[in-house]
Motif scaffolding. Structure first.
Motif, mmCIF file in Angstrom:
data_model
loop_
_atom_site.group_PDB
_atom_site.id
_atom_site.type_symbol
_atom_site.label_atom_id
_atom_site.label_comp_id
_atom_site.label_asym_id
_atom_site.label_seq_id
_atom_site.Cartn_x
_atom_site.Cartn_y
_atom_site.Cartn_z
ATOM 1 N N GLU A 93 -8.197 4.825 -3.582
ATOM 2 C CA GLU A 93 -8.784 6.011 -3.161
ATOM 3 C C GLU A 93 -8.275 7.358 -3.988
ATOM 4 O O GLU A 93 -6.944 7.743 -3.777
ATOM 5 N N ASP A 115 -4.273 7.026 -3.347
ATOM 6 C CA ASP A 115 -4.087 5.932 -2.439
ATOM 7 C C ASP A 115 -3.681 4.590 -3.449
ATOM 8 O O ASP A 115 -4.685 4.570 -4.523
ATOM 9 N N THR A 116 -3.125 4.039 -3.431
ATOM 10 C CA THR A 116 -2.614 2.474 -4.624
ATOM 11 C C THR A 116 -2.195 1.426 -3.512
ATOM 12 O O THR A 116 -1.528 1.450 -2.788
ATOM 13 N N TYR A 138 -3.903 13.481 -2.677
ATOM 14 C CA TYR A 138 -3.457 12.189 -2.417
ATOM 15 C C TYR A 138 -4.305 11.035 -3.530
ATOM 16 O O TYR A 138 -5.742 10.782 -3.233
ATOM 17 N N PHE A 163 0.805 -1.328 -0.079
ATOM 18 C CA PHE A 163 0.267 -0.300 0.209
ATOM 19 C C PHE A 163 0.867 1.062 -0.091
ATOM 20 O O PHE A 163 1.683 1.539 0.498
ATOM 21 N N ASP A 221 -5.641 2.176 -8.585
ATOM 22 C CA ASP A 221 -6.210 3.317 -7.131
ATOM 23 C C ASP A 221 -6.938 2.531 -6.526
ATOM 24 O O ASP A 221 -7.405 1.389 -6.815
ATOM 25 N N ARG A 234 -7.517 11.309 -1.760
ATOM 26 C CA ARG A 234 -7.766 11.480 -0.540
ATOM 27 C C ARG A 234 -7.706 12.874 -1.029
ATOM 28 O O ARG A 234 -6.841 13.178 -1.795
ATOM 29 N N THR A 238 1.254 5.717 -1.107
ATOM 30 C CA THR A 238 -0.062 6.591 -1.074
ATOM 31 C C THR A 238 1.426 8.283 -1.812
ATOM 32 O O THR A 238 2.205 7.906 -1.214
ATOM 33 N N ILE A 253 -7.181 -1.505 4.928
ATOM 34 C CA ILE A 253 -5.998 -1.751 3.648
ATOM 35 C C ILE A 253 -5.292 -2.986 4.094
ATOM 36 O O ILE A 253 -4.594 -3.686 4.716
ATOM 37 N N TYR A 260 0.371 -0.936 -10.565
ATOM 38 C CA TYR A 260 -0.573 0.047 -9.741
ATOM 39 C C TYR A 260 -1.960 0.040 -9.541
ATOM 40 O O TYR A 260 -2.633 -0.731 -10.709
ATOM 41 N N TRP A 286 -1.552 13.326 -6.521
ATOM 42 C CA TRP A 286 -2.956 12.422 -6.955
ATOM 43 C C TRP A 286 -2.031 13.211 -8.546
ATOM 44 O O TRP A 286 -1.320 14.638 -8.338
ATOM 45 N N GLN A 328 -1.824 -3.879 3.554
ATOM 46 C CA GLN A 328 -0.503 -3.325 3.609
ATOM 47 C C GLN A 328 0.578 -3.895 2.902
ATOM 48 O O GLN A 328 1.870 -3.971 2.814
#
Length: 255
Positions: A124, A150-151, A148, A83, A122, A126, A85, A217, A120, A88, A219
């Motif tokens: 979310e 999150d991937t 940002y 995980f 996608d 944020r 981040t 999530i 990766y 974006w 990890q």
């Protein structure tokens, strides 16, 4: 939308499922399988990719399958997921560049990134508010809003990815994605486990999958190259010590 193919390449068998996908449903419409004489997929490469691609094509014809877009599912311990981040961006190349930089800086993956392909998914986007300042260092009344991404970021050996692409080419298919069993297990767990923090372990007949979930999530996930036979076979040789005379006896002893 044309039908989607799920092609699972295991140690001694290939399973092909044809799925009809709509916006609301996923419906299986056809299935076939055939045995293989060798283990085609290892942790780093694919053996006899040309012949396997032709075999997939021939068996699909016999089964009357017409789908052209395929998701390949493989058993491997060399695909790592983390995980991550990053800021974006709507440009995939820019996201890949930032993820690679983050992975190198923080030593996220225990591999040389020059030997793998990074991709990766996608999760979310944020929005976070941060304090803004003018050129004199005075705080502005309006805060900056920073996006940002999150991937779930994956790395896979180049030889493995190129081998799967060769299989797809010789089977006259388009490889939409390369999936590994560990990620499929996580998706199942995410739908059925209500706790936000947990670890799951799946010891099956081909490998062992370990995943760590933090605040819902994923990890980290690892696929290890040992299975329940790793534990059972030594027990089968210890019948005098434990009084075990069959496979079922060993499984009862373990449980």
């Amino acid at each position: 939308m044309s039908n989607i193919l799920s092609i699972e390449i295991d140690a001694n068998v290939v399973k092909i499922s044809e799925l009809k996908v709509t916006k609301k449903t996923v419906k299986p419409v056809n299935f076939c399988s055939f045995p293989t004489s060798i283990k085609h997929v290892t942790d780093t490469e694919v053996y006899e990719a040309d012949s396997l691609g032709f075999a997939i094509s021939e068996n699909m014809k016999k089964a009357g399958m017409k789908g052209k877009n395929a998701i390949f599912i493989i058993n491997t311990s060399s695909i790592n997921g983390r995980f991550l981040t990053v800021p974006w961006s709507n440009k995939e190349s820019e996201v890949i560049k930032m993820l690679t930089s983050t992975a190198e800086r923080d030593n996220v993956f225990p591999v040389d990134l020059k030997t793998v392909i990074l991709t990766y998914t996608d999760l979310e986007i944020r929005k976070i508010e941060e304090d803004a300042y003018d050129k004199n260092g005075n705080p502005k009344p309006k805060k900056n809003v920073i996006k940002y991404l999150d991937t779930m970021t994956y790395v896979a050996p180049k030889g493995l990815v190129q081998g799967i692409q060769t299989i797809a080419k010789n089977a006259h298919l388009s490889a939409m994605a390369i999936e590994y069993k560990g990620n499929s297990l996580y998706q199942y767990m995410a739908r059925h486990v209500r706790k936000s923090d947990y670890m799951f372990v799946d010891i099956n007949n081909t490998n062992t999958i370990i995943g760590i979930v933090d605040d819902t999530i994923l990890q980290s996930i690892r696929v290890l190259d040992f299975n329940y036979n790793t534990f059972v076979e030594p027990l089968l040789g210890a019948t005098k010590l434990f009084g075990l005379e069959s496979f079922d006896d060993c499984m009862k002893f373990i449980n």
